[in-house]
Structures are given as structure tokens and as C-alpha cells.
Enzyme design. Structure first.
Site, mmCIF file in Angstrom:
data_model
loop_
_atom_site.group_PDB
_atom_site.id
_atom_site.type_symbol
_atom_site.label_atom_id
_atom_site.label_comp_id
_atom_site.label_asym_id
_atom_site.label_seq_id
_atom_site.Cartn_x
_atom_site.Cartn_y
_atom_site.Cartn_z
ATOM 1 N N ASP A 103 -0.646 1.629 -27.733
ATOM 2 C CA ASP A 103 -0.369 0.966 -26.729
ATOM 3 C C ASP A 103 0.849 0.021 -26.739
ATOM 4 O OD1 ASP A 103 -2.484 2.001 -25.124
ATOM 5 O OD2 ASP A 103 -3.615 0.136 -25.008
ATOM 6 N N LYS B 75 0.307 4.378 -0.271
ATOM 7 C CA LYS B 75 -0.463 5.183 0.252
ATOM 8 C C LYS B 75 -0.184 5.407 1.411
ATOM 9 C CE LYS B 75 -4.438 5.594 -2.905
ATOM 10 N NZ LYS B 75 -6.027 5.505 -2.985
ATOM 11 N N HIS C 287 -7.104 6.639 -23.787
ATOM 12 C CA HIS C 287 -6.833 5.341 -24.422
ATOM 13 C C HIS C 287 -6.365 5.273 -25.789
ATOM 14 C CE1 HIS C 287 -7.371 3.012 -20.776
ATOM 15 N NE2 HIS C 287 -8.704 3.401 -20.346
ATOM 16 N N ASP C 288 -6.059 4.021 -26.107
ATOM 17 C CA ASP C 288 -5.351 3.777 -27.501
ATOM 18 C C ASP C 288 -6.189 4.648 -28.463
ATOM 19 O OD1 ASP C 288 -3.349 1.495 -28.927
ATOM 20 O OD2 ASP C 288 -5.004 2.161 -29.870
ATOM 21 N N ASN D 249 -7.935 6.970 -28.277
ATOM 22 C CA ASN D 249 -7.903 8.550 -28.103
ATOM 23 C C ASN D 249 -6.578 9.024 -28.739
ATOM 24 O OD1 ASN D 249 -9.255 7.676 -25.288
ATOM 25 N ND2 ASN D 249 -10.323 8.625 -26.913
ATOM 26 N N TYR D 250 -5.410 8.167 -28.820
ATOM 27 C CA TYR D 250 -4.194 8.770 -28.932
ATOM 28 C C TYR D 250 -3.940 8.470 -30.756
ATOM 29 C CZ TYR D 250 -3.322 7.509 -24.111
ATOM 30 O OH TYR D 250 -3.195 7.609 -22.972
ATOM 31 N N ASP E 170 0.718 -1.222 -0.008
ATOM 32 C CA ASP E 170 0.107 -0.067 -0.107
ATOM 33 C C ASP E 170 1.012 1.193 0.059
ATOM 34 O OD1 ASP E 170 -1.938 2.029 0.343
ATOM 35 O OD2 ASP E 170 -2.809 1.060 1.928
#
Length: 397
Positions: free
Chosen positions: A163, A69, A133-134, A136-137, A67
Site C-alpha cells: 500500500d 455519476k 488488498h495489501d 494479496n499483492y 456526485d
């Protein structure tokens, strides 16, 4: 000896394209520790395990849940990072800084570290914080608009371009370049890989882009000699309703094809210099239609054997079930099996880079999340009570 034996990699990634670079290096002998986040909703049981161990991008890795965080989790990470050669992360810019694990923090502990960040738009610029995502690129890079037929919407080419061919392969190459530079300078560096950048880079290599900057000729979907409208570079349907690809862009190979189908008169439709950015004209399109009728007279495999013998660039359009049975693919060991200690045979895709002296290997299937947590913590000097305490405080699973 493996070429990357002794190279230690920490991976913090949540998507397969960010996992593939370290997997490629793990295939070549690198020791990769995948840092997963504890997940109380993660399913259990044999069905989940069976699917997990088949995750191609995680083979040859170990898994530690942590974790990040929690301050204790960050402290454990920094201990690991101090001895790492490479760190690979796939988060949006700023996330690793919030976790106390950004490049500047790690570099202060380990000046030799190679730190690879894979993000959609890179570590700077007006789009750096945008999600994408792919597809969009591809759309932003001008690639998507060029794929498919001119009278239809663009065709989405799976997520192979931005990707994997883009970010993943450039990430792996960037890491190797930085490791090579470290051999000369003794210093590590930050490798900043953008999915959009790498897609633009791939587009620049396509033949019909060469005239854009020089002559202002912009390619369009379905146009150009690789767009599918010309008879010498097209997909044809065979008698058994299967598909055959013909890729004879060289005039002599096209001549071989024309002779093989009994139409030597079609040699006149060989590739010409003016076809880089235009679509086929009516006469060229008509020749393509006529060839379609000829190809319809025989089955796919019959045509394939005939055309291979005629020295023609030809391919059968396989479905996946056919592909994994292909003799060339199997001869090149692109389908391999790994024995899992509890789940038996795990089928994997093989290693595409063939090194003659230091070949890679598939040594283990993908780990279950948390599979190596205890072992890794013991290597760091934690005792059983310490580990139990970390688990009770939900720093690890």
C-alpha cells in the site's frame, strides 16, 4: 516559498494509500482539492469530526463533494480538470471512463495534465479487473512467503509494503517525474502505478534476491542473513521482558557487540558470504540461544545505553506510546501539532523529507467532507442560487 507552490492537484481516492501521494505533495505546497462523493449515511457530530480531522493522509487538503455519476457533477469536474496540473485517482480500471473523467477525456481538455492512476494490478494485463488488498499483492509478489519464521505461517507486515512503500511512494515519485518531464516537453502524461508492480520492485531490492536470477538460489522464509536466525541480526528478550534488536551485519560492528556482552569468542559468528540464502546452522543457532541468555540478564534500556556506547547497531522495540516520546523522533519533528479552528490541537506525524531551502509544512488538519464545497464552487463562478440548486439536485452536499 514552497517547492510545489502553485501546483494544482485534484484527488479522487477512496482509500488512504491513494490519498497519501497528494498529501506528500500538499506538504510541499501543492494545492490539493479532494473530491468526495455525497454520502447520505455519513455520520455527523463532534466525535465523527474529531476522528476525521486526524486522518493523516488528508491533511493540507480542501474537500469538495461532487456526485460524479450525474452529468452536472461531471461537467464541474471537467471545469476543474481543465485548470489542474495533476489528477490522482485510485479506482479500478474503467471506473473513471464511466464517470467521463478518464485520462483521454481530460487530456483532450488539458494536454499538460499529469494523470496518476493507482490500481491493484495496473491499467492492463489479465488481472487488471481483480479486487485485492495489501496482503494479496504481497502474496502474489512472493514477499509474504519470505516474512516470518520458517515453521509458521508468514507474518502479515501491516499494510506498509504494497500500500504505502509500494503504491503511495511510487505514485508520488511518478507524479514528480512526470511534472519534471513536462518542464522539458510541455506535455503531461499518464502515470500508471500498480500495487503489485511496486511490491515486486521492492522485493527485487532485498539482498537475498540478488542470487536468484544469477545463481538460481531462491530465498525461503526465515533463511538468509536478514531472516532472523543468525545471532548478529536478531530480536532478543531482556530481563524486563522487553525486546531489543541487534543488527550487526558488518563484522566490525559484530565484534563491538561481542566485546560489549563479554563474549569476544563469538566474533567467529560474524556474517559470512554463504549466508545470503541459507538458515543458521546448529552451531550458529546455539550461539544465538546463548546470547539470548546473556541479554536476559539486564533490562532493555540498560542494554541499549551500553550497546550504543559500544558503537553497536541496536534498537529498542517500542510500542507506539514509547515511539511518540522518543527524543530523536521529536527532535526531527516527526510528531507535530496543528491548531484546528474548532477542535483545538490535532496531533500529526511530521514530514520525513527535510528540504533545506524549501521545507514542507503541516498547515491544516484533514478537512471534513464537504468543508470547502461552497468556496470552490464560488471560485468557479457559481452564485448562491446556483449552489443551492446543485445541492437541491444532490449534485453536491
Amino acid at each position: 516559498m514552497k517547492v510545489l507552490e502553485g501546483v494544482k492537484i485534484l484527488e479522487l481516492a477512496r482509500v488512504p494509500p491513494a490519498e497519501l501521494p497528494a498529501m506528500m505533495l500538499a506538504d510541499m505546497g501543492a494545492e490539493v482539492l479532494k473530491i468526495d462523493s455525497p454520502d447520505p449515511h455519513r455520520p455527523e457530530g463532534d466525535e465523527w469530526a474529531r476522528r476525521t480531522i486526524h486522518a493523516f493522509t488528508n491533511r493540507n487538503k480542501r474537500s469538495l463533494t461532487l456526485d460524479m455519476k450525474k452529468p452536472e457533477g461531471q461537467a464541474i469536474f471537467r471545469t476543474l480538470a481543465a485548470g489542474a496540473d495533476v489528477i490522482v485517482e485510485g479506482f479500478r480500471p474503467g471506473v473513471m471512463k464511466r464517470l467521463g473523467a478518464d485520462y483521454e477525456t481530460v487530456r483532450a481538455l488539458n494536454p499538460r495534465v499529469v494523470y496518476c492512476s493507482l490500481s491493484g494490478f495496473g491499467q492492463d494485463g489479465p488481472y487488471r479487473d481483480y479486487p485485492a488488498h495489501d496482503m494479496n499483492y504481497l502474496s502474489l509478489a512472493g514477499v509474504l512467503a519470505l516474512i516470518g519464521e520458517p515453521d509458521r505461517k508468514p507474518v502479515i507486515p501491516l499494510n506498509l509494503v504494497a500500500d504505502y512503500a509500494g503504491a503511495s511512494l511510487h505514485g508520488a515519485l511518478g507524479i514528480m517525474l512526470a511534472l519534471f518531464a513536462r518542464e522539458r516537453t510541455g506535455r503531461g502524461q499518464h502515470v500508471d502505478v500498480s500495487y503489485l508492480d511496486t511490491t515486486v520492485s521492492l522485493l527485487a531490492a532485498t539482498p537475498n534476491m540478488r542470487f536468484f536470477f544469477s545463481d538460481g538460489l531462491a530465498p525461503r522464509r526465515g533463511e538468509g542473513f536478514l531472516g532472523g536466525s543468525y545471532p548478529y541480526y536478531a530480536i532478543y528478550t531482556t530481563r524486563d521482558d522487553k525486546l531489543l534488536t541487534i543488527g550487526c551485519t558488518e563484522p566490525w560492528l559484530w565484534e563491538n557487540f561481542c566485546e560489549a556482552i563479554g563474549r569476544p569468542d563469538f566474533v567467529q559468528f560474524a556474517r559470512k558470504p554463504d549466508q545470503f540464502v541459507r538458515a543458521a546452522n546448529p552451531e550458529e543457532a546455539a550461539a544465538r540461544d546463548e546470547i539470548e541468555k546473556i541479554i536476559r540478564t539486564r533490562d532493555r534500556d540498560d542494554w541499549y545505553e551500553r550497546l550504543v556506547r559500544a558503537d553497536v547497531c541496536v534498537g529498542k522495540v517500542y510500542d507506539v506510546e514509547e515511539m511518540v516520546q522518543d527524543p530523536q523522533i521529536n527532535h526531527r519533528q516527526m510528531i507535530v501539532d496543528v491548531e484546528h479552528p474548532t477542535h483545538g490541537r490535532v496531533r500529526q506525524f511530521g514530514i520525513a523529507i527535510k528540504l533545506s531551502d524549501t521545507p514542507g509544512s503541516v498547515r491544516s488538519a484533514a478537512p471534513l467532507s464537504n468543508e470547502h464545497t461552497d468556496a470552490v464552487l464560488k471560485e468557479l463562478g457559481f452564485g448562491a442560487d446556483d449552489i443551492a440548486g446543485l445541492r437541491a439536485r444532490k449534485v453536491v452536499e
